[in-house]
Design a protein around this motif. Structure first.
Motif, short mmCIF file in Angstrom:
data_model
loop_
_atom_site.label_atom_id
_atom_site.label_comp_id
_atom_site.label_asym_id
_atom_site.label_seq_id
_atom_site.Cartn_x
_atom_site.Cartn_y
_atom_site.Cartn_z
N SER A 79 4.78 0.60 -9.12
CA SER A 79 4.06 -0.60 -8.57
C SER A 79 5.26 -1.76 -9.15
N ASN A 81 0.86 -1.21 -0.10
CA ASN A 81 -0.06 -0.01 0.05
C ASN A 81 0.85 1.33 0.00
N THR A 113 2.31 2.22 -3.45
CA THR A 113 1.58 2.97 -4.30
C THR A 113 1.21 4.33 -3.87
N GLU A 146 7.35 -3.38 -6.51
CA GLU A 146 6.61 -4.04 -5.31
C GLU A 146 7.42 -5.61 -4.88
#
Length: 328
Positions: A291, A282, A285, A294
């Motif tokens: 992203s 979370n 972002t 990630e």
């Protein structure tokens, strides 16, 4: 609880960072979604922990999530089965997968890594073949059943935040497993099996049976989680549904205090491990990072957790050696 202090500290640090620098992090809708994902992934992580504590590994969790999740609307909508038949059928198939894994590992002495790696490919392939690789969903049907994942509860005194229904099964599961490993003979036997299987077997502990049951529990929770995921998402494509879910489950278990060598578990730590990974996702972002980074961040965090686990083990081993030398 002591094993969980480290991950709780990391969780609080990331939470504070996201609160300060993440736009809209503390909004009700974001916290709701974060809690929902944490509850769902906690179920998978606790399932992974069941296997890791025995010294094994299960790489097929994501594919079992896919098979169970895709099978649910496929039976409910495409074949018009009753929910009373679909839910136990999906759970029974999930448990059978775990039994299959456990028997191959304990009876044929195959490596858990290879068995579950083959399962990772096999069950997703079955899901794609079974559905013709077509998206499966509910199209607004079976709303009452989907409430298991989409339901929301108001918390007295807390405004702009609703508690997702998935927190209830996740909390019940965590409490039950905590009691099982800390208060029951079977729980202590499983921990002993993970620490030294040969010694446990010579002590009369049914190590093969306990290991098999651990794999059954892992796949059963993966199947249960798969149903909750599909209830929450409404529809999914079998080619990508559940991809890398085993990564999050294993990473959460390891970060939460489960040693990859087996014999150690912290249920509280596993839940906070799942929460930490979801806050990381979370935060990436919300702070404006791509992203695409990630998985790199999660990989670094998992590697750091494994390195820390190994460092602590070596430190404790040295202390034991020094104590033994002093006593002699």
């Amino acid at each position: 609880m002591k094993k969980a202090l480290g991950i709780i500290g990391i969780f609080l640090a990331i939470f504070v960072f996201a609160s300060l620098y993440g736009e809209n992090f503390l909004t009700g809708i974001n916290l709701l979604q974060l809690t929902q994902r944490t509850a769902l992934y906690s179920i998978l992580a606790l399932g992974a922990a069941l296997v890791i504590v025995t010294g094994g590994i299960d790489l097929s969790i994501g594919s079992v999530v896919c098979l169970a999740g895709i099978m649910t609307p496929w039976l409910l909508v495409e074949h018009e089965w009753s929910p009373w038949a679909v839910v136990p059928t999906v759970l029974a198939v999930s448990a059978a997968i775990g039994l299959f894994h456990g028997l191959l590992i304990t009876r044929l002495r195959l490596q858990p890594f290879l068995v579950t790696l083959c399962g990772l490919l096999l069950y997703r392939g079955i899901a794609r073949w079974m559905t013709g690789d077509q998206t499966q969903g509910f199209m607004g049907e079976h709303g009452e059943l989907r409430t298991l994942a989409t339901g929301r509860f108001e918390i007295p005194g807390v405004e702009n935040f609703l508690l997702p229904a998935t927190v209830i099964p996740a909390a019940i599961l965590a409490i039950a497993l905590g009691i099982f490993y800390s208060r029951t003979v079977w729980g202590r036997w499983i921990l002993a099996t993970g620490r030294n299987e040969s010694a446990a077997r010579y002590s009369g502990i049914p190590t093969a049976r306990l290991t098999t049951l651990s794999y059954v529990g892992c796949s059963l929770l993966a199947g249960f989680g798969g149903m909750l995921f599909i209830f929450d998402l409404s529809s999914a494509q079998p080619s990508d549904f559940g991809n890398f879910y085993e990564l999050y489950a294993i990473a959460a278990a390891v970060l939460g205090g489960c040693s990859l060598r087996g014999g150690e578990i912290s249920v509280t730590g596993v839940v906070f491990g799942a929460a930490t990974l979801q806050i990381l996702r979370n935060s990436i972002t919300l702070v404006g990072l791509s992203s695409q980074i990630e998985f790199a961040v999660i990989g670094v965090v998992l590697l750091a957790g494994v390195m820390a686990d190994e460092g602590v083990r070596r430190l404790l081993a040295r202390r034991l050696e020094r104590s033994a030398s002093s006593a002699a």
